[in-house]
Design an enzyme around this catalytic site. Structure first.
Site, mmCIF file in Angstrom:
data_model
loop_
_atom_site.group_PDB
_atom_site.id
_atom_site.type_symbol
_atom_site.label_atom_id
_atom_site.label_comp_id
_atom_site.label_asym_id
_atom_site.label_seq_id
_atom_site.Cartn_x
_atom_site.Cartn_y
_atom_site.Cartn_z
ATOM 1 C CB SER A 1 59.240 38.942 22.463
ATOM 2 O OG SER A 1 58.303 40.122 23.184
ATOM 3 N N GLY B 1 52.727 42.507 31.236
ATOM 4 C CA GLY B 1 51.675 41.452 30.653
ATOM 5 C C GLY B 1 52.340 40.844 30.052
ATOM 6 C CD GLN C 1 51.424 40.424 25.353
ATOM 7 O OE1 GLN C 1 50.205 41.279 26.410
ATOM 8 N NE2 GLN C 1 52.413 40.994 25.941
ATOM 9 C CG ASP D 1 56.106 46.412 22.783
ATOM 10 O OD1 ASP D 1 54.867 47.076 22.732
ATOM 11 O OD2 ASP D 1 56.444 45.659 22.888
ATOM 12 N NE ARG E 1 54.264 52.253 26.282
ATOM 13 C CZ ARG E 1 54.631 51.034 26.046
ATOM 14 N NH1 ARG E 1 54.430 50.097 24.399
ATOM 15 N NH2 ARG E 1 55.419 50.443 27.179
ATOM 16 N NE ARG F 1 58.790 48.632 24.872
ATOM 17 C CZ ARG F 1 59.502 47.956 25.359
ATOM 18 N NH1 ARG F 1 60.318 48.419 25.212
ATOM 19 N NH2 ARG F 1 58.977 46.446 25.427
#
Ligand code: S3P
Length: 443
Positions: A28, A100, A175, A321, A352, A393
């Protein structure tokens, strides 16, 4: 699946994690340092930059818009900022790959530049929701079109000037918040965003580091357009999201004692430490310090017996995340772990919730996907073959499951580990994970 074939991770069962290591730079912060360094006046020097595909996609996008950027070389990047209105019309589409963050932040940053730009991405990115940014940007006067399903590619056209808005975000998303604050740099008057729950605040911190005032009152963050950014030096801490795999691995594998160095422990990102500690993990936070406006520490983790928990919903966005890794901790814990309030996990690089539930079942763990979370019965991991669905991930999380597995674990579609963690296999093997990789031809 990437055109270079199926990159497969093979993990022998057992082992432990020992020693000291530093994972790559925070994704980030790496993205944001390129964005603001490019728009600043003067030379910005970055160290610890993440040389992963996602942050490199942001770097290349700014090069395509005429910014002179040297590196990355061993994490060092030097940017000759072009000032707030110095970006040039790119000759081609900006290809943001799997990222993203690049697409959502750039949509805001570019909406008021007076340029005509198309943002595109890979199959995963082209299926992720973009109306969460285009709706509020349109309210600011931006002109952006996208695909029928509200997905990329996004075509941004010269809309003249933007106007500030007061926006109550329907979902907690850093975001979206960052997209609007970056658009707000170019808007008339004040742009305010209210977040329904705290989300990572790196944009606010880095704007302040570049000398741009951002005001926060409770959950409302405001910025006034028309200011300037002044170049600065940035030391990017190691990514807590990449550290999370090792925190889980060392917590579950008997005899482990691992220290993760120079990790960013910003309180909007530390949910993984809080959740693992609630499960009984032994994590010590040492040498707390401030590095360029971000809190950093070394994390020592030693193996412990974990127990299943009901994950507090106030931790969900602070660990958004890290759930693939946390689900592996849950699979290794005694008893049941329940996650709720996490429907956002369904629109990450993969779904996920479903992909993790399927993968856990494939290695013999009882896991039930729910609409907004998952229920995992911890205990025995038998081993088996897992499809990561190209989600970095998920590939790294299942790698750690091998430490407690009875048999080998094989993970398909792992090339995207490079988006956030180049060198994962070598670093993990050095710490004691019995991992190797091979390509299994075109699929
Ligand atoms: C990010 C914010 C999070 C996170 C993503 C990076 C960022 O997304 O999942 O990996 O850098 O702002 P949301 O804010 O949409 O939850």
């Amino acid at each position: 699946m990437s055109s270079v074939g199926n990159l497969v991770f093979h993990l022998r069962p057992g082992g432990r994690l020992i020693g000291k290591l530093r994972v790559p730079g925070d994704k980030s912060i790496s993205h944001r340092s390129i964005m603001l360094g490019s728009l600043a006046e003067g030379t910005t020097r970055i160290s610890g930059f993440l040389e992963g595909d996602d942050s490199l996609a942001t770097l290349k996008a700014f090069q395509q818009m005429g910014v002179e950027i040297e590196g990355p070389d061993q994490g060092e990047v030097v940017i000759q900022g072009v000032g707030m209105s110095g970006l040039k019309q790119p000759e081609a589409v900006l290809d943001l790959g799997n990222s993203g963050t690049s697409m959502r932040l750039l949509s805001g940053l570019l909406a008021g530049q007076g340029l005509n730009i198309t943002l595109a991405g890979d199959v995963s990115l082209s299926s992720r929701p973009m109306s969460r940014v285009t709706d509020p940007l349109s309210k600011m006067g931006a002109e952006i079109t996208m695909g029928e399903n509200g997905t990329a590619p996004l075509a941004i056209s010269d809309a003249g000037s933007l106007k500030g808005i007061d926006y109550q975000m329907p979902i907690a998303s850093a975001q979206v918040k960052s997209c609007l604050l970056l658009a707000g740099l170019y808007a008339d008057g004040e742009t305010c965003v209210v977040e329904p729950a705290p989300t990572r605040d790196h944009t606010e911190r880095i704007l302040a580091g570049f000398g741009y005032p951002v005001r926060r009152t409770g959950s409302k963050i405001c910025i006034t357009g028309g200011g300037r950014l002044t170049a600065c030096d940035i030391d990017v801490p190691a990514d807590i999201s990449s550290s999370a795999f090792f925190l889980v691995g060392a917590a579950v594998a008997d005899g482990s004692d691992l220290t993760l160095e120079h990790v960013g422990i910003n309180s909007t990102r530390d949910g993984v430490i809080n959740i693992l500690r609630l499960m009984g993990a032994n994590i010590e936070v040492m040498n707390r310090r401030d590095v360029g406006g971000e809190p950093v520490a070394d994390l020592q983790v030693r193996s412990a017996t974990l127990k299943g928990i009901r994950i507090p919903e106030d931790q969900v966005h602070l660990a958004i995340d890290e759930f693939p890794a946390i689900f592996i901790a849950a699979a290794c814990a005694e008893g049941e772990t329940v996650l709720t309030g996490a429907e956002e996990l369904r629109v990450k690089e993969s779904d996920r919730i479903q992909v993790m539930a399927d993968g856990l079942s494939a290695i013999g763990v009882d896991a039930t996907a729910t609409q907004d979370g998952i229920i995992i019965q911890g205990g025995i991991i038998k081993g088996g073959r897992v499809d990561s669905h190209g989600d970095h991930r998920i590939a790294m999380a299942f790698s750690m499951a091998a430490l407690k597995s009875e048999n080998e674990i094989v993970i398909d579609d792992c090339a995207n580990v490079n988006t956030s963690f180049p060198g994962f296999v070598a670093l993990a093997a050095g710490a004691g994970l019995m991992i190797n990789e091979n390509r299994e031809g075109e699929r």
